[in-house]
Write a protein that holds these residues in place. Structure first.
Motif, PDB file in Angstrom:
ATOM      1  N   LEU A 140       0.833  -1.202   0.000  1.00 41.99           N
ATOM      2  CA  LEU A 140       0.000   0.000   0.000  1.00 41.99           C
ATOM      3  C   LEU A 140       0.869   1.254   0.000  1.00 41.99           C
ATOM      4  O   LEU A 140       0.618   2.193  -0.766  1.00 41.99           O
ATOM      5  CB  LEU A 140      -0.932   0.007   1.208  1.00 41.99           C
ATOM      6  CG  LEU A 140      -1.827   1.240   1.340  1.00 41.99           C
ATOM      7  CD1 LEU A 140      -2.789   1.304   0.161  1.00 41.99           C
ATOM      8  CD2 LEU A 140      -2.581   1.211   2.647  1.00 41.99           C
ATOM      9  N   VAL A 155       1.091   4.138  -2.936  1.00 42.26           N
ATOM     10  CA  VAL A 155       0.872   5.565  -2.656  1.00 42.26           C
ATOM     11  C   VAL A 155       2.059   6.389  -3.152  1.00 42.26           C
ATOM     12  O   VAL A 155       1.881   7.439  -3.785  1.00 42.26           O
ATOM     13  CB  VAL A 155       0.630   5.784  -1.141  1.00 42.26           C
ATOM     14  CG1 VAL A 155       0.695   7.259  -0.794  1.00 42.26           C
ATOM     15  CG2 VAL A 155      -0.700   5.192  -0.734  1.00 42.26           C
ATOM     16  N   ALA A 174       1.770   9.168  -6.121  1.00 41.16           N
ATOM     17  CA  ALA A 174       2.138  10.557  -5.836  1.00 41.16           C
ATOM     18  C   ALA A 174       3.296  10.998  -6.725  1.00 41.16           C
ATOM     19  O   ALA A 174       3.298  12.113  -7.252  1.00 41.16           O
ATOM     20  CB  ALA A 174       2.510  10.719  -4.363  1.00 41.16           C
TER      21      ALA A 174
END
Length: 64
Positions: free
Chosen positions: A8, A12, A16
């Motif tokens: 996870l 992310v 980003a």
């Protein structure tokens, strides 16, 4: 830390990073897209506009 949490966090960071890379690429190509208005916009943007040759090269890069 479990594998799910690591995956996870990796997702992310990649999302980003991809978003920021897209923003930087758009910021680099924007002055070239408005090349006809470059002389008027240069003082508003507060930076030098790229040359026509550089803009031609930048605009040849494929957009995804």
């Amino acid at each position: 830390m479990t594998n799910a949490v690591k995956n996870l966090l990796l997702a992310v960071v990649l999302l980003a990073g991809g978003f920021q890379a897209g923003r930087l690429a758009e910021r680099a190509t924007f002055p070239c897209k408005v090349q006809p208005l470059a002389r008027a916009m240069a003082p508003l943007l507060g930076k030098e506009m790229p040359s026509k040759e550089l803009c031609d090269l930048i605009l040849k890069i494929p957009q995804f």
